[in-house]
Design a protein around this motif. Structure first.
Motif, PDB file in Angstrom:
ATOM      1  N   SER A  85      -6.067  13.351  -0.352  1.00  0.00           N
ATOM      2  CA  SER A  85      -5.243  13.811   0.766  1.00  0.00           C
ATOM      3  C   SER A  85      -4.708  12.630   1.565  1.00  0.00           C
ATOM      4  O   SER A  85      -3.558  12.632   2.010  1.00  0.00           O
ATOM      5  N   VAL A  86      -5.542  11.615   1.741  1.00  0.00           N
ATOM      6  CA  VAL A  86      -5.097  10.407   2.457  1.00  0.00           C
ATOM      7  C   VAL A  86      -3.968   9.734   1.680  1.00  0.00           C
ATOM      8  O   VAL A  86      -2.957   9.313   2.259  1.00  0.00           O
ATOM      9  N   ALA A  87      -4.131   9.627   0.356  1.00  0.00           N
ATOM     10  CA  ALA A  87      -3.103   8.988  -0.466  1.00  0.00           C
ATOM     11  C   ALA A  87      -1.788   9.739  -0.385  1.00  0.00           C
ATOM     12  O   ALA A  87      -0.713   9.129  -0.248  1.00  0.00           O
ATOM     13  N   CYS A  88      -1.851  11.069  -0.460  1.00  0.00           N
ATOM     14  CA  CYS A  88      -0.624  11.872  -0.358  1.00  0.00           C
ATOM     15  C   CYS A  88       0.025  11.697   1.009  1.00  0.00           C
ATOM     16  O   CYS A  88       1.256  11.592   1.119  1.00  0.00           O
ATOM     17  N   ARG A  89      -0.786  11.652   2.048  1.00  0.00           N
ATOM     18  CA  ARG A  89      -0.256  11.492   3.410  1.00  0.00           C
ATOM     19  C   ARG A  89       0.421  10.137   3.573  1.00  0.00           C
ATOM     20  O   ARG A  89       1.490  10.037   4.202  1.00  0.00           O
ATOM     21  N   ALA A  90      -0.175   9.100   3.014  1.00  0.00           N
ATOM     22  CA  ALA A  90       0.404   7.757   3.127  1.00  0.00           C
ATOM     23  C   ALA A  90       1.744   7.677   2.409  1.00  0.00           C
ATOM     24  O   ALA A  90       2.723   7.134   2.944  1.00  0.00           O
ATOM     25  N   VAL A  91       1.813   8.219   1.207  1.00  0.00           N
ATOM     26  CA  VAL A  91       3.052   8.158   0.434  1.00  0.00           C
ATOM     27  C   VAL A  91       4.108   9.084   1.032  1.00  0.00           C
ATOM     28  O   VAL A  91       5.307   8.790   0.969  1.00  0.00           O
ATOM     29  N   HIS A  92       3.674  10.179   1.628  1.00  0.00           N
ATOM     30  CA  HIS A  92       4.625  11.065   2.317  1.00  0.00           C
ATOM     31  C   HIS A  92       5.330  10.304   3.436  1.00  0.00           C
ATOM     32  O   HIS A  92       6.524  10.507   3.686  1.00  0.00           O
ATOM     33  N   GLY A  93       4.605   9.408   4.093  1.00  0.00           N
ATOM     34  CA  GLY A  93       5.222   8.595   5.138  1.00  0.00           C
ATOM     35  C   GLY A  93       6.303   7.679   4.598  1.00  0.00           C
ATOM     36  O   GLY A  93       7.317   7.430   5.264  1.00  0.00           O
ATOM     37  N   VAL A  94       6.108   7.160   3.386  1.00  0.00           N
ATOM     38  CA  VAL A  94       7.131   6.328   2.748  1.00  0.00           C
ATOM     39  C   VAL A  94       8.382   7.163   2.491  1.00  0.00           C
ATOM     40  O   VAL A  94       9.514   6.718   2.729  1.00  0.00           O
ATOM     41  N   LEU A  95       8.197   8.377   2.022  1.00  0.00           N
ATOM     42  CA  LEU A  95       9.331   9.263   1.768  1.00  0.00           C
ATOM     43  C   LEU A  95      10.109   9.524   3.049  1.00  0.00           C
ATOM     44  O   LEU A  95      11.350   9.474   3.057  1.00  0.00           O
ATOM     45  N   GLU A  96       9.414   9.779   4.129  1.00  0.00           N
ATOM     46  CA  GLU A  96      10.084  10.026   5.408  1.00  0.00           C
ATOM     47  C   GLU A  96      10.883   8.804   5.852  1.00  0.00           C
ATOM     48  O   GLU A  96      11.968   8.934   6.441  1.00  0.00           O
ATOM     49  N   ALA A  97      10.368   7.611   5.580  1.00  0.00           N
ATOM     50  CA  ALA A  97      11.090   6.391   5.949  1.00  0.00           C
ATOM     51  C   ALA A  97      12.402   6.283   5.179  1.00  0.00           C
ATOM     52  O   ALA A  97      13.431   5.869   5.742  1.00  0.00           O
ATOM     53  N   TYR A  98      12.391   6.654   3.908  1.00  0.00           N
ATOM     54  CA  TYR A  98      13.629   6.658   3.129  1.00  0.00           C
ATOM     55  C   TYR A  98      14.626   7.661   3.708  1.00  0.00           C
ATOM     56  O   TYR A  98      15.832   7.383   3.789  1.00  0.00           O
TER      57      TYR A  98
END
Length: 230
Positions: A85-98
């Motif tokens: 869940s932490v990994a998904c949350r971290a990568v979701h933040g990268v997507l939002e930045a894009y």
């Protein structure tokens, strides 16, 4: 007096990136010089190199900052939060930045399709996220039986899901419910890989029965019974 310095640096970086992308799209990557990018952004050649080491780097201005934000998510995550869940949350933040980049992200995608040099740089950037996610998962579960293997598979899945939904969104010109698709993809990963290899041995056999929506209850029960008896 110094509060405006970060804002000025951000504006200069954004101006250089926008100028480079516009020139690459109109003139071509090889045909565009650093001097032309700097002039279009209203700065000098030396200023360009204070911000970016090369032409390739100018269209990926925030990559290192995003990696740092990923690392921060990992460092501050509650220990009782499942590592996947932490990994998904971290990568979701990268997507939002894009997504926050808007048209710049779409234009960058066009460039990486047209110019192999930039495509290679994009692949390297994506791989750095895979390394960061996998390393975090290994740190969390690597001591468990097959934990390192699980971490590699899970890390690959998380980054691949991000890359897929982002690529489809950019290919469509920045249209579509990319966040909704990402949420579904990450949910599927958590449901599929949410139990590490070590813990999976403690889970009883799981039976999956697939049936159509609206199937009569009697048929549903019959299908379940058949599956359990196998």
């Amino acid at each position: 007096m110094t509060s405006g310095v970060p804002d000025r640096r951000r504006r200069v970086r954004e101006a250089l990136t926008a100028a480079a992308i516009d020139l690459f799209l109109t003139k071509g990557y090889e045909e565009t010089t650093v001097d032309e990018i700097a002039a279009a952004a209203g700065v000098g050649r030396r200023t360009f190199f204070r911000y970016f080491p090369s032409k390739e780097d100018v269209i990926f201005p925030d990559h290192e900052a995003r990696l740092l934000r990923v690392a921060e998510v990992f460092a501050t995550a509650p220990h009782d939060e499942p590592p996947l869940s932490v990994a998904c949350r971290a990568v979701h933040g990268v997507l939002e930045a894009y997504l926050d980049e808007g048209v710049i992200a779409v234009q960058r995608y066009r460039l990486t399709r047209d110019f192999p040099q930039l495509r290679s740089r994009e692949i390297a950037s994506a791989h750095s996220y895979h390394i960061a996610v996998t390393r975090y998962l290994v740190d969390r579960v690597g001591d468990e039986p097959d934990g390192a293997l699980w971490a590699e598979v899970a890390g690959s899945a998380v980054v691949a899901a991000h890359n897929h939904v982002l690529r489809q969104y950019l290919k469509a010109g920045g249209k579509g419910d990319v966040l909704g698709k990402a949420d579904r993809a990450f949910r599927y990963i958590r449901e599929t890989l949410g139990v590490t290899a070590a813990r999976s041995e403690e889970v009883d056999d799981v039976v999956v029965a697939v049936m159509r929506r609206g199937m009569p209850l009697a048929s549903v029960m019959s299908r379940i019974e058949d599956a359990l008896e196998r």
